[in-house]
Each structure stands twice: as C-alpha cells, then as structure tokens.
Design an enzyme around this catalytic site. Structure first.
Site, PDB file in Angstrom:
ATOM      1  CB  VAL A  13      -0.955   0.016   1.219  1.00 39.02           C
ATOM      2  CG1 VAL A  13      -1.866   1.231   1.167  1.00 39.02           C
ATOM      3  CG2 VAL A  13      -1.794  -1.260   1.278  1.00 39.02           C
ATOM      4  CE  LYS A 102      -6.535  -5.478   7.308  1.00 41.19           C
ATOM      5  NZ  LYS A 102      -6.528  -5.273   5.881  1.00 41.19           N
ATOM      6  CB  VAL A 129     -13.542  -1.178   7.184  1.00 40.59           C
ATOM      7  CG1 VAL A 129     -14.655  -2.198   7.037  1.00 40.59           C
ATOM      8  CG2 VAL A 129     -13.206  -0.964   8.650  1.00 40.59           C
ATOM      9  CB  ILE A 133     -15.625  -0.268  -0.310  1.00 42.06           C
ATOM     10  CG1 ILE A 133     -15.292  -1.429  -1.240  1.00 42.06           C
ATOM     11  CG2 ILE A 133     -17.111   0.050  -0.345  1.00 42.06           C
ATOM     12  CD1 ILE A 133     -15.938  -2.739  -0.831  1.00 42.06           C
ATOM     13  N   GLY A 184      -1.779 -14.802  -5.484  1.00 46.76           N
ATOM     14  CA  GLY A 184      -1.419 -13.662  -4.631  1.00 46.76           C
ATOM     15  C   GLY A 184      -2.584 -13.126  -3.812  1.00 46.76           C
ATOM     16  CG  ASP A 198      -8.652  -9.228   7.329  1.00 39.82           C
ATOM     17  OD1 ASP A 198      -7.806  -8.323   7.456  1.00 39.82           O
ATOM     18  OD2 ASP A 198      -9.590  -9.158   6.511  1.00 39.82           O
ATOM     19  CE  LYS A 202     -10.469  -6.023   6.342  1.00 40.19           C
ATOM     20  NZ  LYS A 202     -10.395  -6.911   5.178  1.00 40.19           N
ATOM     21  N   GLY A 305      -5.543  -4.716  -2.114  1.00 42.46           N
ATOM     22  CA  GLY A 305      -4.679  -4.407  -3.250  1.00 42.46           C
ATOM     23  C   GLY A 305      -4.071  -3.034  -3.040  1.00 42.46           C
TER      24      GLY A 305
HETATM   25  P1  NAP Z   1       3.501  -4.696   3.628  1.00 40.08           P
HETATM   26  O1  NAP Z   1       3.505  -4.850   2.150  1.00 40.08           O
HETATM   27  O2  NAP Z   1       3.941  -5.811   4.475  1.00 40.08           O
HETATM   28  O3  NAP Z   1       4.415  -3.409   3.961  1.00 40.08           O
HETATM   29  C1  NAP Z   1       4.753  -3.056   5.264  1.00 40.08           C
HETATM   30  C2  NAP Z   1       5.780  -1.927   5.200  1.00 40.08           C
HETATM   31  O4  NAP Z   1       6.026  -1.465   6.514  1.00 40.08           O
HETATM   32  C3  NAP Z   1       7.130  -2.342   4.614  1.00 40.08           C
HETATM   33  O5  NAP Z   1       7.634  -1.315   3.776  1.00 40.08           O
HETATM   34  C4  NAP Z   1       8.031  -2.484   5.854  1.00 40.08           C
HETATM   35  O6  NAP Z   1       9.376  -2.135   5.614  1.00 40.08           O
HETATM   36  C5  NAP Z   1       7.416  -1.453   6.764  1.00 40.08           C
HETATM   37  N1  NAP Z   1       7.624  -1.791   8.169  1.00 40.08           N
HETATM   38  C6  NAP Z   1       7.166  -2.873   8.831  1.00 40.08           C
HETATM   39  N2  NAP Z   1       7.577  -2.860  10.106  1.00 40.08           N
HETATM   40  C7  NAP Z   1       8.312  -1.722  10.244  1.00 40.08           C
HETATM   41  C8  NAP Z   1       9.026  -1.141  11.304  1.00 40.08           C
HETATM   42  N3  NAP Z   1       9.065  -1.743  12.503  1.00 40.08           N
HETATM   43  N4  NAP Z   1       9.652   0.031  11.094  1.00 40.08           N
HETATM   44  C9  NAP Z   1       9.628   0.627   9.889  1.00 40.08           C
HETATM   45  N5  NAP Z   1       8.971   0.121   8.833  1.00 40.08           N
HETATM   46  C10 NAP Z   1       8.331  -1.035   9.001  1.00 40.08           C
HETATM   47  O7  NAP Z   1       2.051  -4.253   4.150  1.00 40.08           O
HETATM   48  P2  NAP Z   1       0.805  -3.714   3.289  1.00 40.08           P
HETATM   49  O8  NAP Z   1       0.133  -4.847   2.619  1.00 40.08           O
HETATM   50  O9  NAP Z   1       1.227  -2.549   2.488  1.00 40.08           O
HETATM   51  O10 NAP Z   1      -0.180  -3.269   4.484  1.00 40.08           O
HETATM   52  C11 NAP Z   1       0.038  -2.096   5.218  1.00 40.08           C
HETATM   53  C12 NAP Z   1      -1.173  -1.818   6.108  1.00 40.08           C
HETATM   54  O11 NAP Z   1      -2.311  -1.616   5.271  1.00 40.08           O
HETATM   55  C13 NAP Z   1      -1.548  -2.942   7.070  1.00 40.08           C
HETATM   56  O12 NAP Z   1      -2.056  -2.401   8.258  1.00 40.08           O
HETATM   57  C14 NAP Z   1      -2.650  -3.668   6.333  1.00 40.08           C
HETATM   58  O13 NAP Z   1      -3.539  -4.341   7.199  1.00 40.08           O
HETATM   59  C15 NAP Z   1      -3.341  -2.501   5.664  1.00 40.08           C
HETATM   60  N6  NAP Z   1      -4.101  -2.871   4.474  1.00 40.08           N
HETATM   61  C16 NAP Z   1      -3.501  -3.550   3.466  1.00 40.08           C
HETATM   62  C17 NAP Z   1      -4.222  -3.884   2.347  1.00 40.08           C
HETATM   63  C18 NAP Z   1      -3.585  -4.619   1.193  1.00 40.08           C
HETATM   64  O14 NAP Z   1      -4.273  -4.911   0.226  1.00 40.08           O
HETATM   65  N7  NAP Z   1      -2.308  -4.938   1.244  1.00 40.08           N
HETATM   66  C19 NAP Z   1      -5.574  -3.529   2.254  1.00 40.08           C
HETATM   67  C20 NAP Z   1      -6.167  -2.807   3.301  1.00 40.08           C
HETATM   68  C21 NAP Z   1      -5.408  -2.485   4.412  1.00 40.08           C
HETATM   69  P3  NAP Z   1      10.332  -2.996   4.625  1.00 40.08           P
HETATM   70  O15 NAP Z   1       9.802  -2.679   3.236  1.00 40.08           O
HETATM   71  O16 NAP Z   1      11.675  -2.451   4.834  1.00 40.08           O
HETATM   72  O17 NAP Z   1      10.162  -4.419   5.028  1.00 40.08           O
END
Ligand code: NAP
Length: 429
Positions: A13, A102, A129, A133, A184, A198, A202, A305
């Site tokens: 994200v 969340k 959430v 949307i 994925g 999860d 929400k 996504g």
């Molecule tokens: P992700 O791809 O795992 O990315 C997490 C990022 O946070 C990475 O860049 C990581 O750094 C960094 N990070 C983690 N721990 C850290 C720390 N202690 N200090 C500094 N940086 C740190 O996660 P994501 O999928 O983007 O999700 C992010 C958030 O959005 C989550 O809360 C998730 O629930 C929410 N979300 C995600 C989606 C989705 O579709 N992915 C949808 C809705 C909500 P590195 O790159 O160096 O490892």
C-alpha cells in the site's frame, strides 16, 4: 503553507500511496488547498529493493524522527507495535493521522481515539475496512442522522475468493486456498483470513461506528471457513444458496434473557442466491447496511490491493490536509449509545441442519418435536433416501442462536439421528 506528510511503511500500500502523492501532486494540492510535501518514508530496511517511484533519498529507518517532522502521518506498516507508539507520538505532537491498520484499530482503537480527541487532531481510517470501498465515511458521517440496525458484509477478499472457487469449480478448501495463494490473494500463512481474524477486526470497527458503541475484536464471535467442505458448498447450491464468510453486526431488542444490545459475529453463512451479497464474486468485498430511514444500502468494490487501498488512504489524506489548511476537524469517536455487546446466544439467526437419520416411519415427527421443544419453528424439510438411512435437511425460521444451538445439541442425542452432518446459518433471507 505546505502540509508535510510522513508515510510509515513502503510495502504493497505504501508504495502506491507514494506513487499517487508523486504523480498527482498538482491535483492533490488543488483539492487540499496546499501542497502535500512528502517529507519521508519509514521502512524496516534500506536494502530492500523498491519501486523506482520511491525516491531513495526519502527513505529512513528512523520512524520516530520522521514522525516528529510531519503535519500528517500516514501509517501503512501494519501490526500492533511500533505502529501504535508511532501513531500516539504523532498525535501527541499535534499531527493528524491516517491509518489502514485494522488489526491495531480492532485491538486497541479506543486508545488511539482517546488520544486524538484529547490532542484535538484528526484520526482517519477509511482504508482499514474493505480497502477502496467508501464505507467508514458513509457510516460515520452520511448516516450520522439515521439509526443503523444491521450491517452484513463480505469484508475479506481472500475467503470470498476461496469460497467462490469452491462454488464454481467444486474444489475442496485446501485446493482453493492453494489457488488463492498462487494468484497472490492469500498469504503464505492464510490463518488470519481463513480463520476469520481479519474479518473480525473489521467487524469490530464497523460495529463501533454503526452503533456508537465501543466494540473490540475480542467481543466478536468468530468462526472461520476452515470446516466448510465441498459437500456443504454443493448442498448450498442445491438449496438455492451460496456460502459466504459474513461479518454481521446488529442491534437486538431486549428480551427476558438479555437487555437491548449489539451482537457482532463473523462466520460462514448460506446467503440466498437472490440476495445482492450472493453476487459478490472472486476477491471483491461488499457491505449491506440496513438503517431505519435510509432502508437498504449496498457498498461494493475492491477490498484490498495496493492501488485500491491507496485510493482510500489518499481520500483521507486530502480530507485531513483540508482541515489543516482551513481549520476544523473531522468527527471524533462516537460512543454515546454505549450499548452492551451481547454474546452470540442473543443473535437472531436461522439454521440449515443436515443430518443422517434412520429411514423409518415416525422419524420426522421425533425430529420435529426436538425443534418444537426449543421453540424453534421449521420453515422447510427435505429428505433424500439412502440404504436404510436418509439425509434430512431442516431449515428453520429465525430464532435466537442459543435456542438453535441447543436444538442441535438435542438432535445429536436423539436415537433416530445417526449424525448431524452440517449446521450452517442462513443470513440475508
Ligand atoms: P507490507 O507490504 O507488508 O508493507 C509493510 C511496510 O512497513 C514495509 O515497507 C516495511 O518495511 C514497513 N515496516 C514494517 N515494520 C516496520 C518497522 N518496525 N519500522 C519501519 N517500517 C516497518 O504491508 P501492506 O500490505 O502494504 O499493508 C500495510 C497496512 O495496510 C496494514 O495495516 C494492512 O492491514 C493494511 N491494508 C492492506 C491492504 C492490502 O491490500 N495490502 C488492504 C487494506 C489495508 P520494509 O519494506 O523495509 O520491510
């Protein structure tokens, strides 16, 4: 005036948020009323390969120092710590915060809401959430003049994809999960999705907003899809339903057993094929809201996504930036109703019970008597005869979960019942 923006996390994200901030800078400035300056992006490791849209000079592993230089902090790291401490630090500094987390809001939202309220800053979380949307804002703001009675949602794309695959190809759960992983849609460890964690986080967030009552994730009754079989899915189709993992939050009236309150639950359920949620295929999300004056509303779209989620994050970012530029604040936590969060026993639901029974006269009457003794009325019965046994399918009318569960317990002790093959709730009928 410039609004200084810190992004914590540059993963799925975060990268897309950085992209939109960079490529749409002029539009965002016009909409917010001031330039949004990205002052840094906190990551865990500087060595991780990144999308070229991310200026490496903005990367830092010192998230605390970055937070201290920002007017708005966008938290996209996930997990409880250090996300919670960093958000609290930002709030104490007087920065507005936007998060998609969340897990953190479901587990400890009140701490953040209280801190934001005390500091007089915005806390926005549209992306937490159902991804892209618009749902948090409609429930929190557009419906602020109405009374929500029920929220029924498909809020986990992974499990929706898995159940959709099972329904369309006849695959069993393990195979469908494997396919979701290959595409994925599911993580290597799919537990958080498959077991409903999860969706429960929400559901807690949605219920808190809808009913002006604090609901934490540990008050959500949670059952995942781990026990759903290909046979359950086939039977669902046979009876005009589809199996969905639902998040249900509803207000229930007082009875002799409990006061008026809120029940929040996540579990697989049979949804009739003519219900709008039945048509939600693949990894899409949808939330069906019932309100006293508005009636029925449906919100549909991509629940996850990078790009879709970034859309919701940027919407929040522009909103809080506008407040910085022109003054004012968004809504604070609303918990004045303070309704009791009731246990699952108070949930009004319907059951479809499939059981193997002896194939002889009088069986139906014995089974019906068990339902009647618990005051559960039967809507329909179907029987398929086998060799000396028969499969009986009983669909009930709505009754409290406690009565339905007790009925199934009684059925298992009945001598004409060989085994209860499956019990699924029916929702949305
Ligand atoms: P992700 O791809 O795992 O990315 C997490 C990022 O946070 C990475 O860049 C990581 O750094 C960094 N990070 C983690 N721990 C850290 C720390 N202690 N200090 C500094 N940086 C740190 O996660 P994501 O999928 O983007 O999700 C992010 C958030 O959005 C989550 O809360 C998730 O629930 C929410 N979300 C995600 C989606 C989705 O579709 N992915 C949808 C809705 C909500 P590195 O790159 O160096 O490892």
């Amino acid at each position: 005036m410039t609004v200084r923006v810190a992004v914590l996390g540059c993963g799925v994200v975060g990268t897309e948020v950085v992209r939109l901030l960079t490529t749409s800078a002029a539009d965002l400035e016009a909409r917010a009323g001031a330039p949004l300056e990205l002052v840094g992006v906190a990551v865990r490791s500087l060595d991780t390969p990144r999308d070229p849209v991310v200026d490496r000079a903005l990367l830092t592993t010192d998230a605390e120092a970055l937070v201290d230089r920002a007017d708005v902090v966008v938290e996209l790291m996930g997990g409880l710590e250090p996300a919670r401490s960093l958000l609290l630090r930002a709030i104490e500094n007087g920065a507005a915060v936007v998060t998609a987390n969340k897990a953190l809001l479901g587990a400890d939202g009140p701490t953040l809401y209280a801190a934001a309220d005390e500091a007089g800053v915005d806390l926005y979380f549209e992306a937490a959430v159902a991804g892209a949307i618009p749902l948090v804002r409609p429930v929190r703001e557009s419906l602020a003049g109405d009374a929500v009675t029920r929220v029924l949602g498909i809020v986990n794309g992974t499990t929706n994809y898995v159940l959709d695959q099972m329904a369309s190809t006849g695959a069993d759960l393990d195979l469908a999960v494997k396919q979701a992983q290959e595409l994925g849609y599911a993580e290597a460890d799919p537990t958080a999705d498959v077991e409903g964690y999860d969706a429960a986080a929400k559901a807690a967030i949605l219920a808190s907003l809808a009913f002006h009552t604090r609901v934490s994730v540990d008050q959500v009754h949670r059952e995942g899809i781990g026990a759903i079989t290909a046979e359950d899915v086939a039977w669902a189709a046979e009876t005009g339903h589809v199996v969905k993992l639902l998040a249900v939050a509803e207000r229930v009236a007082a009875t002799a057993e409990h006061p008026e309150g809120v029940v929040v639950r996540v579990h697989p359920a049979l949804v009739p094929l003519d219900h709008p949620l039945a048509g939600v295929r693949q990894a899409f999300n949808a939330v069906f809201v019932q309100a006293e004056a508005a009636g029925e509303l449906m919100f549909y779209g991509r629940g996850a996504g990078g790009r879709p989620t970034a859309s919701a994050v940027l919407g929040d970012l522009v909103t809080v930036a506008r407040h910085r530029v022109r003054g004012g604040r968004g809504p604070i936590e609303s918990r004045y109703a303070d309704l009791p969060v009731l246990g699952m026993g108070a949930a009004p639901t319907r059951y479809q019970v499939r059981m193997r029974v002896a194939d002889r006269p009088g069986v139906l009457a014995s089974v019906a008597a068990v339902f009647a003794a618990r005051d559960v009325s039967i809507e329909a019965v179907r029987q398929a005869d086998g060799d000396g046994t028969a499969d009986l399918l009983v669909v009930t009318h709505t009754a409290p979960e406690a009565a339905l569960a007790a009925t199934v317990e009684d059925l298992t002790g009945l001598d004409v019942v060989d085994s209860v093959l499956s019990v699924l709730r029916v929702e949305g009928a």
